[in-house]
Scaffold this motif. Structure first.
Motif, PDB file in Angstrom:
ATOM      1  N   GLU A  42     -30.415  32.343  34.170  1.00 18.00           N
ATOM      2  CA  GLU A  42     -30.967  33.508  34.625  1.00 18.00           C
ATOM      3  C   GLU A  42     -30.743  34.869  33.446  1.00 18.00           C
ATOM      4  N   TYR A  43     -29.617  34.326  32.397  1.00 17.53           N
ATOM      5  CA  TYR A  43     -29.418  35.108  31.592  1.00 17.53           C
ATOM      6  C   TYR A  43     -30.436  34.927  30.167  1.00 17.53           C
TER       7      TYR A  43
ATOM      8  N   LYS B 197     -31.062  39.625  33.248  1.00 18.23           N
ATOM      9  CA  LYS B 197     -29.817  39.697  33.045  1.00 18.23           C
ATOM     10  C   LYS B 197     -29.155  39.518  31.490  1.00 18.23           C
TER      11      LYS B 197
END
Length: 363
Positions: A41-42, A47
């Protein structure tokens, strides 16, 4: 991300600093640096995390050896690679440590180490000399403070300025950016100056240099002609820069007084300069010469010059002798640069490909 999730995704953790150089003393703290790969998700979402350098109050589940250690930084892989491609000395050393100093190396971390030569280029000259010169500036500043400490905080009125007439930092920075653009444009299309253009636009952070240093007075007529600034504007700029420079000097002195390590302060008083900075200056320039001529980074100085560097650090070498050695090494660095077979710049496409492979394989 909290400590334990970061460390669960670590691909490399190593002891760094004086211990890994082999020049530590009884007063030397333990320093560690690591590299981690963030969750998907980064990379695919909103994020963002570049590094984790605080939040060490909680214990480490994965690396108990780090419990109580304060000098600890984990770099997210993309942040690490960006710094490594720019030949940051404190970053490159993570891939060239002696095996005994690695606390953990994941197979993905080993793959990164196996490709460490990707990050070696002639830019080494500028990064290592830049860091070494920074040590010299600190040595000279601290020596001035020891021998002739400032006694008064500068105020705007001392420079015939008021808070309203002085430029604020954003105005000053905007003018410097404008100046940089004009200089760059003047060079870009002059064929004979291609090497100079490459130098200031790629190999050296020239904009950063002029942004963080006072403009030389002898350059003011040229700057005024180039920017078409008024006499009044240039006069205010000059006084503003002098005021800001002296104020920064005063604040740096106060911070130095407040945060000095007592044992280090005692050593400085003994030899008249910061011998720790001196040792690191000599180490950096010697390493720069070695890398350019051999293509190897010898982080561990044991068996090379650790005893000599430790002798400097302990204050057993004079101030003049240190500066003379540094000057000789800087001259050698120019020669090493000319003889070096390293590429002028790193292969960004290969580094980018490596980054993608490391992230995909880990996740």
């Amino acid at each position: 991300m909290d400590r334990n999730p970061v460390e669960a995704r670590a691909i490399l953790l190593t002891k760094v600093g004086s211990h890994s150089y082999g020049i530590n003393t009884d007063a030397s703290d333990l320093d560690y640096k690591g590299i981690f790969i963030a969750p998907k998700e980064y990379y695919l979402g909103f994020k963002v995390i570049e590094q984790k350098d605080r939040g060490w109050d909680e214990d480490s589940d994965r690396f108990p050896i780090l419990n109580g250690v304060k000098d600890l930084v984990y770099y997210e892989i993309r942040k690490y690679l960006k710094l490594a491609k720019d030949a940051n000395p404190n970053i490159l050393e993570l891939l060239f440590e002696s095996p005994e100093f690695y606390e953990y190396v994941d197979p993905i971390g080993q793959k990164l180490i196996d490709h460490r030569e990707l990050f070696l280029s002639k830019k080494i000259k500028y990064s290592y000399s830049g860091y070494a010169y920074a040590q010299i500036r600190k040595i000279k500043s601290h020596r001035k403070w020891l021998l002739n400490p400032p006694t008064k905080k500068p105020v705007a009125e001392d420079y015939e300025l008021t808070n309203k007439s002085a430029f604020d930092k954003s105005e000053e920075k905007a003018f410097i950016t404008f100046l940089w653009m004009l200089i760059k444009d003047r060079i870009e299309y002059v064929e004979e100056q291609q090497e100079l253009y490459d130098l200031i636009s790629d190999r050296i952070d020239f904009k950063g240099v002029i942004n963080n240093n006072q403009l030389p007075h002898e350059f003011y007529p040229y700057i005024q002609n180039l920017t078409q600034a008024s006499d009044r504007y240039m006069d205010i700029l000059r006084r503003t820069q002098e005021y800001r420079k002296d104020l920064y000097y005063w604040k740096s002195y106060q911070s130095w007084l407040k945060n000095r390590n007592p044992k280090r302060a005692e050593l400085e008083a003994k030899c008249g300069f910061d011998s720790k900075h001196a040792a690191h200056c000599i180490r950096l320039v010697r390493m720069g010469n070695e890398i350019l001529t051999t293509g190897k980074i010898n982080v561990d100085r044991r068996g090379i010059d650790a005893e000599e560097l430790l002798n400097i650090r302990l204050g057993n070498v004079s101030y003049d002798a240190v500066l003379a050695e540094a000057e000789k090494l800087f001259t050698q660095l120019d020669e090493s640069y000319e003889k070096s077979v390293l590429p002028y710049k790193v292969d960004l496409d290969r580094i980018n490909q490596l980054c993608m492979e490391l992230v995909e394989e880990f996740n």
